[in-house]
Design an enzyme around this catalytic site. Structure first.
Site, PDB file in Angstrom:
ATOM      1  N   ASP A  63       0.852  -1.260   0.210  1.00 45.20           N
ATOM      2  CA  ASP A  63      -0.026   0.002   0.082  1.00 45.20           C
ATOM      3  C   ASP A  63       0.751   1.107   0.188  1.00 45.20           C
ATOM      4  O   ASP A  63       1.686   1.719   1.036  1.00 45.20           O
ATOM      5  CB  ASP A  63      -0.903   0.063   1.095  1.00 45.20           C
ATOM      6  CG  ASP A  63      -1.839   1.397   1.356  1.00 45.20           C
ATOM      7  OD1 ASP A  63      -1.961   1.991   0.204  1.00 45.20           O
ATOM      8  OD2 ASP A  63      -2.683   1.240   2.307  1.00 45.20           O
ATOM      9  N   ASN A  90       0.722   5.838 -11.013  1.00 45.93           N
ATOM     10  CA  ASN A  90      -0.433   5.701 -11.721  1.00 45.93           C
ATOM     11  C   ASN A  90      -1.780   5.433 -10.571  1.00 45.93           C
ATOM     12  O   ASN A  90      -2.777   5.844 -10.690  1.00 45.93           O
ATOM     13  CB  ASN A  90      -0.335   4.558 -12.614  1.00 45.93           C
ATOM     14  CG  ASN A  90      -1.762   3.903 -13.038  1.00 45.93           C
ATOM     15  OD1 ASN A  90      -2.516   4.776 -13.825  1.00 45.93           O
ATOM     16  ND2 ASN A  90      -2.095   3.025 -12.777  1.00 45.93           N
ATOM     17  N   TYR A 154     -11.307  14.057  -5.264  1.00 47.81           N
ATOM     18  CA  TYR A 154     -10.398  13.390  -6.430  1.00 47.81           C
ATOM     19  C   TYR A 154      -9.650  14.497  -7.387  1.00 47.81           C
ATOM     20  O   TYR A 154      -8.545  14.508  -7.594  1.00 47.81           O
ATOM     21  CB  TYR A 154     -11.452  12.462  -7.284  1.00 47.81           C
ATOM     22  CG  TYR A 154     -10.789  11.721  -8.218  1.00 47.81           C
ATOM     23  CD1 TYR A 154      -9.879  10.676  -8.193  1.00 47.81           C
ATOM     24  CD2 TYR A 154     -10.818  12.267  -9.661  1.00 47.81           C
ATOM     25  CE1 TYR A 154      -9.477  10.058  -9.281  1.00 47.81           C
ATOM     26  CE2 TYR A 154     -10.340  11.848 -10.829  1.00 47.81           C
ATOM     27  CZ  TYR A 154      -9.512  10.633 -10.569  1.00 47.81           C
ATOM     28  OH  TYR A 154      -8.752  10.043 -11.583  1.00 47.81           O
ATOM     29  N   GLY A 155     -10.666  15.359  -8.035  1.00 47.82           N
ATOM     30  CA  GLY A 155     -10.244  16.350  -8.939  1.00 47.82           C
ATOM     31  C   GLY A 155      -9.144  17.187  -8.172  1.00 47.82           C
ATOM     32  O   GLY A 155      -8.215  17.505  -9.202  1.00 47.82           O
ATOM     33  N   LYS A 158      -5.865  15.612  -8.275  1.00 45.51           N
ATOM     34  CA  LYS A 158      -5.089  15.354  -9.637  1.00 45.51           C
ATOM     35  C   LYS A 158      -4.691  16.632 -10.148  1.00 45.51           C
ATOM     36  O   LYS A 158      -3.320  16.618 -10.855  1.00 45.51           O
ATOM     37  CB  LYS A 158      -6.246  14.823 -10.480  1.00 45.51           C
ATOM     38  CG  LYS A 158      -6.505  13.403 -10.504  1.00 45.51           C
ATOM     39  CD  LYS A 158      -5.344  12.514 -10.502  1.00 45.51           C
ATOM     40  CE  LYS A 158      -5.755  11.059 -10.511  1.00 45.51           C
ATOM     41  NZ  LYS A 158      -4.589  10.009 -10.613  1.00 45.51           N
TER      42      LYS A 158
END
Length: 258
Positions: A63, A90, A154-155, A158
């Site tokens: 992990d 990734n 999440y956004g 990123k």
């Protein structure tokens, strides 16, 4: 960028989230071109399935978001591969929720997996990457210039990953290490299934999103893997600090496809 025969022969590559989707496709493409690959992630069975396709791929379950995860991954990579030429950050998770319904623990899990794990894995791998004059490829996603309902956590991770790409590119250039983001658009991966969505829900989401993509379709993992592999080639040695968007035109579309 065409395929350059033999340019990746003997390169040693670490790919997080390598058991499924883009990570698996990337591992297979690197291996097909002569690289030695370590795929890592949380689920041993998926990693072993990905590794079974090529003898040059090995699997290591860990992990990356755990406190000792990055060091364990780097130790395993050096032990099995001997060096690290390319690090592909990734692995990511998404847990969609609108503001007002965001669970703190779930948000922290996304931040740890999507942002902190790549940061500390790159830091742990840096001495080896510097020795190899290697490359970090951060797999990001959406641009910062438009909102994405239900995906604020999440956004944000990123967008932050792309900022790390720009910053690290400047910091690490004197060490000979390049850093590039590859930012996929909507891609056919298991990420939504892993988030708990049903097959019917995923299909409905896909139909709605496809209408907004100028090229009119969702990407396949291999199409994203092609770019990850190519930005890591020695022939791409003057490319650093940039975000390569592979999204069918989604990020530049002003509304729906006509």
């Amino acid at each position: 960028m065409g395929d350059i025969s033999g340019s990746l022969e003997g390169k040693c590559v670490v790919i997080t989230g390598g058991g499924t989707g883009i990570g698996r496709a990337t591992a297979h493409r690197f291996a097909a071109e002569g690289a030695q690959v370590l795929v890592t992630g949380r689920t041993a069975a998926r990693l072993e399935e990905a590794a079974a396709a090529y003898p040059s791929i090995s699997a290591f379950a860990a992990d990356g978001a755990a406190a000792d995860g990055p060091e364990r991954i780097v130790e395993a990579a050096v032990r099995r591969l001997g060096r690290i030429d390319v690090l592909v950050n990734n692995a990511a998770i998404t847990r969609p929720a609108a503001l007002g319904t965001i669970d703190r623990r779930t948000a922290e899990e996304q931040i740890a997996t999507n942002l902190l794990a790549p940061l500390f894995l790159a830091q742990a791998a840096l001495p080896h990457l510097a020795s190899a004059r290697g490359t970090i490829v951060n797999v990001s996603s959406n641009p910062p210039s438009y909102g994405w309902p239900d995906n604020s956590v999440y956004g944000s991770t990123k967008v932050a990953l792309d900022f790390l790409t720009a910053t690290w590119a400047v910091e690490l250039a004197p060490k000979g290490v390049r850093v590039v983001s590859v930012a996929p658009g909507i891609t056919a991966t298991p990420v939504m299934a892993h988030a708990g969505f049903t097959r019917e829900q995923i299909a409905a989401l896909g139909e709605g999103l496809t209408e907004r993509i100028p090229l009119g379709r969702i990407a396949q993992p291999g199409e994203i893997a092609w770019w990850i592999v190519n930005v890591a080639r020695p022939e791409a040695g003057y490319l650093t600090g940039t975000v390569v968007r592979v999204d069918g035109g989604l990020s530049v579309a002003a509304g729906q496809r006509t």
